[in-house]
Structure formats: C-alpha cells, structure tokens
Design an enzyme around this catalytic site. Structure first.
Site, PDB file in Angstrom:
ATOM      1  N   LYS A   1       0.777  -1.322  -0.325  1.00  0.00           N
ATOM      2  CA  LYS A   1      -0.362   0.201   0.180  1.00  0.00           C
ATOM      3  C   LYS A   1       1.042   1.337   0.104  1.00  0.00           C
ATOM      4  O   LYS A   1       1.908   1.119   1.102  1.00  0.00           O
ATOM      5  CB  LYS A   1      -0.778   0.089   0.979  1.00  0.00           C
ATOM      6  CG  LYS A   1      -1.550  -1.076   1.413  1.00  0.00           C
ATOM      7  CD  LYS A   1      -2.730  -0.943   2.504  1.00  0.00           C
ATOM      8  CE  LYS A   1      -2.007  -1.321   3.944  1.00  0.00           C
ATOM      9  NZ  LYS A   1      -2.890  -1.918   5.054  1.00  0.00           N
TER      10      LYS A   1
ATOM     11  N   THR B   1      -8.782   9.116   8.329  1.00  0.00           N
ATOM     12  CA  THR B   1      -8.280   7.831   8.049  1.00  0.00           C
ATOM     13  C   THR B   1      -7.713   7.249   8.640  1.00  0.00           C
ATOM     14  O   THR B   1      -7.519   5.829   8.377  1.00  0.00           O
ATOM     15  CB  THR B   1      -7.047   8.045   7.159  1.00  0.00           C
ATOM     16  OG1 THR B   1      -6.039   9.188   8.011  1.00  0.00           O
ATOM     17  CG2 THR B   1      -7.850   9.128   5.858  1.00  0.00           C
TER      18      THR B   1
ATOM     19  N   GLY C   1      -8.026   3.479  10.570  1.00  0.00           N
ATOM     20  CA  GLY C   1      -8.480   2.154  10.496  1.00  0.00           C
ATOM     21  C   GLY C   1      -8.619   1.775   8.756  1.00  0.00           C
ATOM     22  O   GLY C   1      -9.036   1.269   8.475  1.00  0.00           O
ATOM     23  N   THR C   2      -7.711   3.073   8.541  1.00  0.00           N
ATOM     24  CA  THR C   2      -7.931   2.662   6.720  1.00  0.00           C
ATOM     25  C   THR C   2      -7.698   1.118   6.418  1.00  0.00           C
ATOM     26  O   THR C   2      -7.801   0.390   5.636  1.00  0.00           O
ATOM     27  CB  THR C   2      -7.628   3.758   5.891  1.00  0.00           C
ATOM     28  OG1 THR C   2      -5.986   3.802   6.542  1.00  0.00           O
ATOM     29  CG2 THR C   2      -8.876   4.755   5.855  1.00  0.00           C
ATOM     30  N   GLY C   3      -6.515   0.936   7.230  1.00  0.00           N
ATOM     31  CA  GLY C   3      -5.739  -0.148   6.830  1.00  0.00           C
ATOM     32  C   GLY C   3      -6.589  -1.720   7.258  1.00  0.00           C
ATOM     33  O   GLY C   3      -6.763  -2.807   6.235  1.00  0.00           O
ATOM     34  N   CYS C   4      -7.178  -1.506   8.239  1.00  0.00           N
ATOM     35  CA  CYS C   4      -7.948  -2.659   8.708  1.00  0.00           C
ATOM     36  C   CYS C   4      -9.450  -2.635   7.406  1.00  0.00           C
ATOM     37  O   CYS C   4      -9.449  -3.233   7.709  1.00  0.00           O
ATOM     38  CB  CYS C   4      -8.756  -2.512   9.903  1.00  0.00           C
ATOM     39  SG  CYS C   4      -6.860  -1.824  11.416  1.00  0.00           S
TER      40      CYS C   4
END
Length: 270
Positions: free
Chosen positions: A175, A207, A209-212
């Site tokens: 990412k 943003t 928690g975007t990865g989760c």
C-alpha cells in the site's frame, strides 16, 4: 438464504474506528456475516493508543475453536497479532481448520504511529503466517520492516513486493498511502504480474482504520467469489468512498464511514 461468513482475528479498538470494530462493520457493509477473535484489548481513540492488554494465548485458541467448530467460515482476515506466541497459536489453528482465504494485514503500528506489536513479531509473521496467506497487505513502513529495504518510489514498491512474495505468500499488496501526494498508488503482485491501483487521494484527515477496512473489504470480496484482482480493486474503491463520505468523530484522526451508502440513502429520505 445463504450468506457468506467472514472471521476477523485482530485487536479491539474501543473507539470503534479500527481493528475488530472496523472489520465487522466492513463485513456487514459487504453483505457478509462477521465473526471475531480478539487478540488484544486496545485502549485507543482518534488521537492515539493509551494502553494494550493482550489476550492470553489459551483464550485466543479457545475463541478460534469456538468459531470454527460451529460456523463454516468462508474467509479470514488477520489484523493485530501482537506477540510471536499469539502468531504461532493462530497459525496452528489456521492449519487445523484450513479456511479457503486468508488475508493478512501485518499490523505493526496504529494510524497514530503507536506500536501495536512487540519486537519479535516480524520473524514470526514470516515463518508462520505469510506461507498460509492468500494475500498480505503491508503499508510502506511495514514492507520496509519485513524486507529491510528503503521504499521511496513505485519501483521500490515493486521490488519490495517481489521480496515479500519470495517469503512464501500467494500474493502481495504493497500500500502506497505513505509514499506520494496527489494520487495514492498500491502495487499488487501475484508472483507473475504487477497491477498498479491508482486513485486520487482524498483530502481528508478521516483515515483512522483505513488499513483494517481495506483488508477486511478484500476478505469479504473474496468470500463473495471475486477473483483476487477484482477483490482488491473493488475494496480500494470502497475505502476511497468511505473516506469521502466520512464525518468528524473525536479530536484526532476520525475514522472512515463504513456505511456511507446507507448514509446517502438516509440523507436522500430526509
């Protein structure tokens, strides 16, 4: 009516924006039933992490048995696995129960920059989790930690993806949100081909928690029958819309809006 069932194995974010809470919201938004195994209770909010209490390994194992022995899980998302002992225990249970899809978001720190794992997890991920994964989704700092490389360009991202793939995983999504301004570019590599996933960066601080959210959206899409590339591209679009449709919660980096489609309908009806 048959519904696809997804399991998240991750930490709990009491403020509701990341971790288990974000995963379950994302599963629901994608029409999937969500189950959860909590690995750590994290006292955090939009401004940062206050404390963590890691769940004893035996209780993590019992949660896994409770879910897998009762529910036919279609896909698994791995988030915060804070210790090498928990990583090894989760890997053993995944080998025992053999879910079809495993998406691993190798979380090392929170959006705020606070550490979410101890110093022994990197090698444990490499030895025990990556060989089981359908896809791993490290961001640039995580990819650097796992490979020892410095990443400052999309060419570097591709080299890192190849290095991560060589560790035994089926596919890698590096990412690029930490890399460049203007556009956010992710690199997907399946051992043969690279795919560049480029979207315009949303001008927003929301943003958390975007990865989760991205990894759990990919998990839900795989459970629903998407091919890997389609699952990733669709999930990327979902996260972009969830950021665009977000609202302010708390005093720091607010979370994305996992149910932006529902909010649109509510606004149209009022």
């Amino acid at each position: 009516m048959s519904i696809k069932k997804c399991l998240t194995i991750a930490g709990s974010d009491c403020s509701g924006g990341a971790g288990i809470q974000a995963d379950l919201k994302t599963f629901s938004a994608h029409g999937c039933y969500g189950a959860s195994v909590i690995t750590s209770v994290v006292a955090e909010n939009t401004s940062g992490v206050i404390s963590m209490f890691h769940i004893p390994v035996e209780e993590v194992e019992k949660q896994l048995d409770a879910v897998f022995q009762d529910i036919e899980i279609d896909a698994v998302k791995l988030g915060m696995l804070p210790t090498a002992e928990i990583i090894e225990a989760v890997a053993k249970k995944l080998i025992e129960y053999l879910p079809q899809y495993i998406v691993c978001d190798p979380v090392l720190e929170a959006t705020s920059g606070d550490a979410l794992s101890d110093g022994n997890t990197i090698q444990a991920y490499i030895e025990h989790i990556f060989p089981l994964a359908t896809l791993i989704t490290p961001n640039i700092p995580e990819a650097e930690a796992f490979t020892g490389m410095m990443i400052s360009s999309t060419s570097d991202m591709k080299a890192a993806a190849e290095a991560l793939y060589s560790l035994g995983t089926t596919a890698v999504l590096v990412k690029g949100g930490h890399l460049e301004k203007g556009h956010a570019t992710d690199i997907l590599y399946d051992g043969k081909d690279f795919s560049s996933i480029k979207v315009m960066r949303v001008d927003s601080q929301n943003t958390h928690g975007t990865g989760c959210t991205l990894s759990s959206a990919i998990t839900a899409n795989l459970a629903q029958g998407f091919a890997l590339g389609g699952a990733v591209f669709s999930a990327k679009d979902y996260v972009t819309e969830a950021i665009s449709g977000s609202f302010t919660v708390g005093k720091g980096q607010s979370p994305v809006n996992h149910f932006y489609e529902m909010w649109k309908k509510i606004k149209r009806s009022t």
